[in-house]
Design an enzyme around this catalytic site. Sequence first.
Site, PDB file in Angstrom:
ATOM      1  N   GLU A 116      67.832 -15.385   0.568  1.00 42.85           N
ATOM      2  CA  GLU A 116      66.466 -15.476   0.023  1.00 42.85           C
ATOM      3  C   GLU A 116      66.477 -15.431  -1.500  1.00 42.85           C
ATOM      4  O   GLU A 116      65.498 -15.803  -2.135  1.00 42.85           O
ATOM      5  CB  GLU A 116      65.601 -14.346   0.583  1.00 42.85           C
ATOM      6  N   SER A 150      71.206 -11.473  -0.072  1.00 45.66           N
ATOM      7  CA  SER A 150      70.525 -12.376   0.870  1.00 45.66           C
ATOM      8  C   SER A 150      70.372 -13.781   0.298  1.00 45.66           C
ATOM      9  O   SER A 150      70.164 -13.958  -0.908  1.00 45.66           O
ATOM     10  CB  SER A 150      69.137 -11.796   1.162  1.00 45.66           C
ATOM     11  N   TYR A 173      60.373  -9.715  -1.586  1.00 49.36           N
ATOM     12  CA  TYR A 173      61.664  -9.376  -0.955  1.00 49.36           C
ATOM     13  C   TYR A 173      62.822 -10.034  -1.710  1.00 49.36           C
ATOM     14  O   TYR A 173      63.810  -9.385  -2.051  1.00 49.36           O
ATOM     15  CB  TYR A 173      61.654  -9.841   0.508  1.00 49.36           C
TER      16      TYR A 173
HETATM   17  P1  GDP Z   1      63.327 -15.400   6.502  1.00 49.23           P
HETATM   18  O1  GDP Z   1      64.108 -16.650   6.261  1.00 49.23           O
HETATM   19  O2  GDP Z   1      64.076 -14.158   6.126  1.00 49.23           O
HETATM   20  O3  GDP Z   1      61.960 -15.420   5.930  1.00 49.23           O
HETATM   21  O4  GDP Z   1      63.222 -15.282   8.114  1.00 49.23           O
HETATM   22  P2  GDP Z   1      62.013 -15.501   9.153  1.00 49.23           P
HETATM   23  O5  GDP Z   1      62.650 -15.580  10.484  1.00 49.23           O
HETATM   24  O6  GDP Z   1      60.958 -14.458   8.984  1.00 49.23           O
HETATM   25  O7  GDP Z   1      61.357 -16.900   8.753  1.00 49.23           O
HETATM   26  C1  GDP Z   1      62.100 -18.076   8.710  1.00 49.23           C
HETATM   27  C2  GDP Z   1      61.203 -19.239   8.436  1.00 49.23           C
HETATM   28  O8  GDP Z   1      60.346 -19.465   9.570  1.00 49.23           O
HETATM   29  C3  GDP Z   1      60.276 -19.141   7.232  1.00 49.23           C
HETATM   30  O9  GDP Z   1      60.326 -20.354   6.520  1.00 49.23           O
HETATM   31  C4  GDP Z   1      58.886 -18.970   7.842  1.00 49.23           C
HETATM   32  O10 GDP Z   1      57.830 -19.493   7.037  1.00 49.23           O
HETATM   33  C5  GDP Z   1      59.053 -19.807   9.108  1.00 49.23           C
HETATM   34  N1  GDP Z   1      58.070 -19.488  10.143  1.00 49.23           N
HETATM   35  C6  GDP Z   1      57.203 -20.363  10.723  1.00 49.23           C
HETATM   36  N2  GDP Z   1      56.422 -19.743  11.612  1.00 49.23           N
HETATM   37  C7  GDP Z   1      56.790 -18.440  11.606  1.00 49.23           C
HETATM   38  C8  GDP Z   1      56.337 -17.291  12.321  1.00 49.23           C
HETATM   39  O11 GDP Z   1      55.436 -17.358  13.147  1.00 49.23           O
HETATM   40  N3  GDP Z   1      56.967 -16.114  12.052  1.00 49.23           N
HETATM   41  C9  GDP Z   1      57.988 -16.013  11.138  1.00 49.23           C
HETATM   42  N4  GDP Z   1      58.588 -14.842  10.933  1.00 49.23           N
HETATM   43  N5  GDP Z   1      58.427 -17.079  10.443  1.00 49.23           N
HETATM   44  C10 GDP Z   1      57.834 -18.279  10.675  1.00 49.23           C
END
Ligand code: GDP
Length: 347
Positions: free
Chosen positions: A144, A142, A166
């Site tokens: 990440e 990933s 993660y």
């Molecule tokens: P990730 O890149 O695997 O962590 O995928 P996510 O879709 O969970 O999150 C992507 C980005 O969106 C991260 O930087 C989060 O901090 C940001 N983010 C902002 N608001 C939200 C929210 O309400 N839900 C999630 N899941 N992410 C959010």
Amino acid sequence: MQGSRLGWAVYEEIPMPRAFITGVTGQDGQHLAEFLHGKGYQVFGLVKGQNNPKADLLRDQFPYVEIVPGDLADLPSLVKAMEVAQPDEVYNLAAISFVALSWNQAELTANLTGTGVLRMLEAVRMVGGASDNKIRFYQASSSEMFGKVRETPQTERTPFHPRSPYGCAKVFGHDITVNYRESYGLWACSGILFNHEGPRRGVEFVTRKVTNAAARIKLGLQNDLVMGNLDAKRDWGYAGDYVKAMWLMLQQDEPDDYVIATGETHTIEELVERAFAEVGIDDWKKYVRQDPKFFRPAEVDLLIGDATKAREKLGWTPEVDFPSLVKMMVKNDLAIEAARAGLPVPS
Ligand code: GDP
């Protein structure tokens, strides 16, 4: 030989290639099962737990997938699964995959997303992966892992600096995959996939949360959207494109690791703006507010991948761009939410 005696053309029966997928009930597992089935594979999928409702979804929507019981936390079950499936290719997609959850369940994340990879590699090795390089193994690594990025854009050579339990678990999974390749000659690849989304994404992820909320607000089913950090940037592609890259990696002469990305990055704010524009709402700020509970203890501020190696060696390029991805997801959410509420789909 009866055919030739009767004057028919006789074709040697070519056995179907066999693929084994962990995480088959998730977004990528579903796309990959569909893709491999279309390519003529016999598809086996690991499903954990007793009376798992996701097994019913699989039976309904993907009846060609042969369900094999087992759990990434249980090595004997994985060995047994390998013996049952006798796979040519193994795709390890199972994980605790939601970054935000990984702070609350850090040990479970380490055990499944990290040590689970080691167990899969052992199962492959024990059932014949290393002896004659028979089984080809794909690990879902990933972006990440790049976390607090050391360079931009990120490539296969960019050092890792994970920012969540993660991300840390994924680094272990990646490194142990490379180590088993180098230690035992296992035919193992690792795909460093940047965020990839689509209508099958869970609503806990930001893309689907936003497209679903835009649809529900448009339909009058929801008043507002509560978000976390709007400034983070992600390189978002379409999951359907990314599973092709997984398969391509396993068709090469030699195992290797590849970054899979679009090479474009967008802020969460741009995602929100675009999703609301798709449903005809220009003043999205009226509906969106922020709450600290959606901010993370440590953030990945910027991801943008350089998939040059995948393009040159695998011939892989993404087909769905960011605007088309958001459009596809909003359209899907409008249809689902309207049907649920018994409303007409807005044109
Ligand atoms: P990730 O890149 O695997 O962590 O995928 P996510 O879709 O969970 O999150 C992507 C980005 O969106 C991260 O930087 C989060 O901090 C940001 N983010 C902002 N608001 C939200 C929210 O309400 N839900 C999630 N899941 N992410 C959010």
